[in-house]
Structures are given as structure tokens and as C-alpha cells.
Design an enzyme around this catalytic site. Structure first.
Site, PDB file in Angstrom:
ATOM      1  N   ASP A  10       1.077  -1.126   0.014  1.00 18.89           N
ATOM      2  CA  ASP A  10       0.362  -0.026   0.004  1.00 18.89           C
ATOM      3  C   ASP A  10       0.817   1.142   0.076  1.00 18.89           C
ATOM      4  O   ASP A  10       2.117   1.359  -0.134  1.00 18.89           O
ATOM      5  CB  ASP A  10      -1.208  -0.564   1.505  1.00 18.89           C
ATOM      6  CG  ASP A  10      -1.722   1.385   1.346  1.00 18.89           C
ATOM      7  OD1 ASP A  10      -2.159   1.440   0.398  1.00 18.89           O
ATOM      8  OD2 ASP A  10      -1.432   2.242   2.322  1.00 18.89           O
ATOM      9  N   ASP A  12      -0.269   5.266   1.126  1.00 15.57           N
ATOM     10  CA  ASP A  12      -0.341   5.937   1.911  1.00 15.57           C
ATOM     11  C   ASP A  12      -0.636   4.685   3.138  1.00 15.57           C
ATOM     12  O   ASP A  12      -1.100   4.461   3.559  1.00 15.57           O
ATOM     13  CB  ASP A  12      -1.125   6.610   1.679  1.00 15.57           C
ATOM     14  CG  ASP A  12      -1.441   8.026   1.208  1.00 15.57           C
ATOM     15  OD1 ASP A  12      -0.232   9.003   0.939  1.00 15.57           O
ATOM     16  OD2 ASP A  12      -2.157   8.181   0.006  1.00 15.57           O
TER      17      ASP A  12
END
Length: 222
Positions: A10, A12
């Protein structure tokens, strides 16, 4: 597929800490739409969802037109902040070294994120790490997490099976996405969802540092 090891990250809350700009842009987008701004804690929890889904989660009673307006105001505010050189998305401690070490050790690396194509490309280019990834999957081309489409696309582009991949993320959305198709998940404790929630959503373990993540990856896919 022999010998492939794929680490899907991922962005953020996992690679970079962009919460200040996300919260600022969301508050501004709601204000420009004449709507009360959501709580900062709620915005942080929605990080990782695609933008329209995040807005819907933050304010489920909005009409489609209102949701669309908030979404567009967010995008334009975030873009302006980037163009003005005000965007601050620092890498978490140890992440740059970890990515380069994994790449040098033969791991294939990918990103699966709720960011846009433009936003992810700018983020990775800013930190000089774009060339380390074989697959970049964003919300521009896939349904929102926890739908597994972007993770499935990363597997395909990397030539990896589900047993040869690990999803690394900071939210339950990441872990649920991985669990739904039988990919191992490792949670990181420096992001936006707490460790108990990550474990309950399917994380095999939750780590607190980049060094611990490196060790966990070797244990999950030796």
C-alpha cells in the site's frame, strides 16, 4: 513463476505519511461544497479507500451530485497543493533502504493504492523509487479496496501466484483484500488502523519497524 517472490505495498500509511495533506484537502473539499467537514480521525480511517468511496464512508447521506462535487474539489485542491510545491508525503523511516534491499535480493515489488495514477507517479518520483516497482495499481483503474482487483492485477503483471505474494498495508482494507484471494498479509503498525484491527482482518502479523518488516517477509516467503 518459479522463484518469484512478490511484495505488494500500500502507499499512504505504509510507504509514505501523507495524512496531513489528505486531511487538509478533505476539509477544504467539504467546505467548498458547503458541507460540514468530517472529523480528522474519520478521515484518517478512510485513507486507503478510493476517493469516491472514502467520501461516501465519511458522509453516507450525500447525494451522488454532492459526492461528485466533494470528490472533484478534493482532487483539484490536492493537485494545486502539489503544483505549488506544498505537498508533504515523507517516506516512513527505513522504507527507502528496505525497498532497495528487497529489490537487490531479487524480490518483485508492486504498489496497490487508493491514490490516482498521477498522484502515485508523482509520489514515487519525488522519492526516486519509481524504478523499483514492476507493477503499479491504483484506484483509477480498479474498484476500491477491499475489492481484490488491483491485487490480482499486480499478481498477473509480476507473474506471481497467490502463494508467492505478500500484501503489506496499514489498514483493514489491505488485509481484507489479501485474505479474499488467499494472499498472505502483513500489517504495519505505523499507519492509520490499529494492530488488533489488522489482525482481525487477516494479517498474519503486525510489525512496528521497517527492519521487522524485512524479517517478517523472509519468514512468510523464505
Amino acid at each position: 513463476m518459479s522463484g518469484v517472490r512478490l511484495a505488494v505495498f500500500d502507499c499512504d500509511g505504509t510507504l509514505v505519511d501523507g495524512q496531513a495533506d489528505v486531511c487538509w484537502a478533505m476539509e477544504r473539499a467539504f467546505a467548498r461544497s458547503g458541507l460540514p467537514a468530517p472529523e480528522v480521525s474519520a478521515v484518517r480511517r478512510a485513507v486507503g479507500l478510493s476517493l469516491p468511496q472514502a467520501v461516501r464512508t465519511l458522509s453516507p447521506d450525500l447525494t451522488e451530485d454532492q459526492n461528485r462535487a466533494v470528490t472533484e474539489f478534493y482532487r483539484s485542491s490536492f493537485r494545486a497543493r502539489r503544483e505549488e510545491g506544498l505537498l508533504d508525503e515523507p517516506l516512513y523511516d527505513g522504507i527507502a533502504d528496505l525497498l532497495r534491499e528487497l529489490h537487490g535480493a531479487g524480490w518483485s515489488l508492486a504498489v496497490a493504492t487508493g491514490k490516482s495514477d498521477r498522484g502515485l507517479a508523482a509520489c514515487l518520483a519525488t522519492h526516486g523509487i519509481a524504478d523499483l516497482f514492476v507493477s503499479l495499481q491504483t484506484a483509477d483503474r480498479h474498484p476500491s479496496k477491499p475489492h481484490p482487483a488491483m491485487l490480482e492485477a499486480a499478481l498477473f503483471e509480476a507473474g506471481a501466484s497467490r502463494e508467492q505474494a505478500v500484501m503489506i498495508g496499514d489498514t483493514s482494507f489491505d488485509m481484507l483484500m489479501a485474505r479474499s484471494i488467499g494472499v498472505a498479509g502483513i500489517g504495519v503498525g505505523w499507519g492509520y488502523h490499529a494492530a488488533p484491527e489488522l489482525l482481525a482482518s487477516g494479517a498474519a502479523r503486525v510489525v512496528g519497524t521497517a527492519e521487522a518488516l524485512a524479517a517478517a517477509l523472509e519468514e512468510v516467503l523464505p
